[in-house]
Design an enzyme around this catalytic site. Structure first.
Site, PDB file in Angstrom:
ATOM      1  N   LYS A 135      -6.753   6.557 -19.823  1.00  0.00           N
ATOM      2  CA  LYS A 135      -6.978   7.048 -21.176  1.00  0.00           C
ATOM      3  C   LYS A 135      -5.746   6.804 -22.055  1.00  0.00           C
ATOM      4  O   LYS A 135      -5.372   5.669 -22.287  1.00  0.00           O
ATOM      5  CB  LYS A 135      -7.366   8.531 -21.103  1.00  0.00           C
ATOM      6  CG  LYS A 135      -8.489   8.838 -20.101  1.00  0.00           C
ATOM      7  CD  LYS A 135      -9.726   8.006 -20.308  1.00  0.00           C
ATOM      8  CE  LYS A 135     -10.933   8.492 -19.530  1.00  0.00           C
ATOM      9  NZ  LYS A 135     -10.826   8.400 -18.057  1.00  0.00           N
ATOM     10  N   ARG A 181       0.836  -1.201   0.000  1.00  0.00           N
ATOM     11  CA  ARG A 181       0.000   0.000   0.000  1.00  0.00           C
ATOM     12  C   ARG A 181       0.867   1.245   0.000  1.00  0.00           C
ATOM     13  O   ARG A 181       0.525   2.271  -0.593  1.00  0.00           O
ATOM     14  CB  ARG A 181      -0.928  -0.009   1.216  1.00  0.00           C
ATOM     15  CG  ARG A 181      -1.693   1.300   1.394  1.00  0.00           C
ATOM     16  CD  ARG A 181      -2.755   1.218   2.460  1.00  0.00           C
ATOM     17  NE  ARG A 181      -2.317   0.578   3.687  1.00  0.00           N
ATOM     18  CZ  ARG A 181      -1.551   1.147   4.618  1.00  0.00           C
ATOM     19  NH1 ARG A 181      -1.095   2.386   4.456  1.00  0.00           N
ATOM     20  NH2 ARG A 181      -1.224   0.482   5.719  1.00  0.00           N
ATOM     21  N   ASP A 233      -5.192  19.408 -15.459  1.00  0.00           N
ATOM     22  CA  ASP A 233      -5.631  18.118 -15.985  1.00  0.00           C
ATOM     23  C   ASP A 233      -5.243  18.094 -17.456  1.00  0.00           C
ATOM     24  O   ASP A 233      -5.831  18.785 -18.285  1.00  0.00           O
ATOM     25  CB  ASP A 233      -7.144  17.969 -15.812  1.00  0.00           C
ATOM     26  CG  ASP A 233      -7.666  16.631 -16.324  1.00  0.00           C
ATOM     27  OD1 ASP A 233      -6.933  15.922 -17.041  1.00  0.00           O
ATOM     28  OD2 ASP A 233      -8.833  16.309 -16.025  1.00  0.00           O
ATOM     29  N   TYR A 283     -14.181  18.107 -17.043  1.00  0.00           N
ATOM     30  CA  TYR A 283     -14.666  16.742 -16.884  1.00  0.00           C
ATOM     31  C   TYR A 283     -15.747  16.704 -15.813  1.00  0.00           C
ATOM     32  O   TYR A 283     -15.536  17.142 -14.680  1.00  0.00           O
ATOM     33  CB  TYR A 283     -13.497  15.826 -16.524  1.00  0.00           C
ATOM     34  CG  TYR A 283     -13.907  14.456 -16.050  1.00  0.00           C
ATOM     35  CD1 TYR A 283     -14.750  13.655 -16.811  1.00  0.00           C
ATOM     36  CD2 TYR A 283     -13.456  13.966 -14.839  1.00  0.00           C
ATOM     37  CE1 TYR A 283     -15.138  12.396 -16.371  1.00  0.00           C
ATOM     38  CE2 TYR A 283     -13.820  12.706 -14.392  1.00  0.00           C
ATOM     39  CZ  TYR A 283     -14.677  11.937 -15.155  1.00  0.00           C
ATOM     40  OH  TYR A 283     -15.055  10.694 -14.714  1.00  0.00           O
TER      41      TYR A 283
END
Length: 371
Positions: free
Chosen positions: A195, A47, A170, A99
Site C-alpha cells: 500500500k 531465503r 495493523d 481488513y
C-alpha cells in the site's frame, strides 16, 4: 534523524566495489563460505537473508522506532506469521471492523487452533470483559478498514501491559509517516507494504516490526526464514526506492484526502463520510493526538443504497475501480461486493483511496459522477 532523512539514507546499508549511491539489486541466491565455514559477507542463502531485504528491514525498523523487522511476500503473510507463532489454544481479541483478509484468516485457517473475539475496540471499558486466562494477543487496526475507526493505542497498550498481553497494530492506513504505534506502547506493528510504503501499485509485500526481540519475535523470524514467504530482491529494491519519497507522498495524500472529505461531507447525495480528519468523526480527538496526519483513505455512504453506490463507482473517470489502496493514482470500490456475502459493511459504502492527482480534478470527477 527525521523521517524524511531516514527514508532516504537508512536503507543504504552497504557500499559496493563500484561505489553505488543507490544499493544495486543483489539477485544471488547463495553466498560464499569462508575457509572456517563462516559467512563473513553476512549472508548464507537468500531465503534466510539478502542484502536488499536487510536494507528494507533496517529502514522500516528505523521509521517505526523498533528493534527489528521481518519483511514478507505480502501483507497477509506478515499477519499470518504472527498468528502462526502463537501457541495452539491461544485466545485473540480483534476489532469488529478490520481488513476482511485477516478476519477470513482467523475464521478459517486458524479456526481449529485459535479462538477469537471480534469486538468494538473503541469501547475501552468492555475490553477487560473479554480477557481470558488463555488470552495472549490484542490485534488492533487503526485507522480501520473500511469504517476508519480510530483506536486509542496508548489506552489499549496500558490494558495489554496490565494483563501481560501482546499488542499488535495493523497501521497500514497510516503508514510509518503518520503514526508510530511502538512509540504509543504497541509491541508489534504490521504494514501491508503493497500500500503506501510501495505507493505505486506495482509490488506486493508485508512487514512486521517489533519493539523488542522477544521469544515470540524469534518464532516469527524463524517462520519467515524457514517458511520462506519472503519478498524477492527486486521487490525489496522497489520498496526501498518508494520509501525514499514516502514522507512527501503522504503529505499529498493527507492534503487531498482532507479536501475530498470536506467536499463530500457537504454533498446532498452523500449520507455520511468516514474520515478521521473531520471534526465530526467520533474519534477525531484521538486521531489528532496519535497521528501526525489523517491519510488518504476515506469511505462514504451514498444516498439511495447499493445501486446508487455502484453507479458512482461505474461513472467516475479518474478514480480507477479497483481494490487495494495507497498508490499515487486514486482508487474506488464498492467494498461490500469485495468482501462477499457475509460482510457487515454497509451496501451503500464506497471506499476511496485518494491519490496524488490535482484535487480540483478529483472533486470534479466525483461531482459529475454524483450528478
Amino acid at each position: 534523524m527525521k523521517p524524511e532523512t531516514l527514508a532516504i539514507h537508512s536503507g543504504n546499508l552497504y557500499e559496493s566495489s563500484t561505489k553505488d549511491v543507490t544499493p544495486p539489486i543483489n539477485l544471488s541466491t547463495t553466498f560464499f563460505r569462508d575457509e572456517d565455514g563462516g559467512y563473513s559477507g553476512g549472508h548464507m542463502y537468500s531465503r534466510v537473508s539478502n542484502p536488499n531485504r536487510s536494507a528494507l528491514e533496517q529502514v522500516l525498523t528505523d521509521l517505526e522506532h523498533g528493534a527489528d523487522a521481518c519483511a514478507f511476500s505480502s501483507g497477509n503473510t506478515a499477519g499470518m506469521s504472527l498468528f502462526q507463532a502463537l501457541k495452539p489454544g491461544s485466545h485473540i481479541i480483534a476489532p469488529d471492523d478490520m481488513y476482511w483478509g485477516f478476519k477470513k484468516q482467523l475464521q478459517s485457517i486458524f479456526a481449529d487452533t485459535l479462538t477469537i473475539d471480534f469486538i468494538d475496540l473503541t469501547d475501552l471499558s468492555s475490553i477487560p470483559d473479554y480477557i481470558r486466562e488463555n488470552t495472549v494477543l490484542i490485534w488492533v487496526e487503526t485507522p480501520s478498514n473500511p469504517l476508519l475507526k480510530i483506536t486509542d493505542l496508548k489506552a489499549i497498550a496500558a490494558i495489554a501491559k496490565e494483563h501481560k498481553l501482546v499488542l499488535a497494530c495493523d497501521s497500514t492506513f497510516a503508514s510509518p509517516c503518520l503514526q508510530n504505534p511502538i512509540a504509543l506502547g504497541a509491541d508489534i506493528v504490521m504494514h501491508s507494504s503493497t500500500k503506501y510504503i510501495g505507493g505505486h501499485s506495482d509490488v506486493l509485500g508485508g512487514v512486521l516490526i517489533t519493539a523488542e526481540k522477544t521469544p515470540l519475535w524469534e518464532k516469527i523470524r524463524n517462520i519467515q526464514q524457514i517458511g520462506g514467504a519472503v519478498p524477492s530482491p527486486f521487490d525489496c529494491f522497489l520498496l526501498l526506492r518508494s520509501i525514499k519519497t514516502l514522507p512527501y507522498r503522504m503529505r499529498g495524500h493527507c492534503e487531498n484526502g482532507m479536501a475530498l472529505a470536506l467536499y463530500l461531507e457537504q454533498h446532498p447525495k452523500i449520507e455520511g463520510v468516514f474520515y478521521p480528519g473531520l471534526p465530526t468523526h467520533p474519534q477525531y480527538e484521538i486521531a489528532r493526538q496519535q497521528m501526525s496526519g489523517f491519510g488518504g483513505m476515506l469511505s462514504v455512504l451514498v444516498a439511495g443504497g447499493a445501486d446508487e453506490a455502484r453507479k458512482v463507482v461505474n461513472t467516475v473517470k479518474l478514480f480507477a475501480q479497483a481494490t487495494s489502496l495507497g498508490g499515487v493514482e486514486s482508487l474506488i470500490e464498492h467494498r461490500a461486493s469485495v468482501e462477499g456475502p457475509d460482510t457487515k459493511t454497509p451496501q451503500n459504502l464506497i471506499r476511496v483511496s485518494v491519490g496524488l492527482e490535482h484535487i480540483d480534478d478529483l472533486i470534479a470527477d466525483f461531482n459529475q459522477a454524483l450528478a
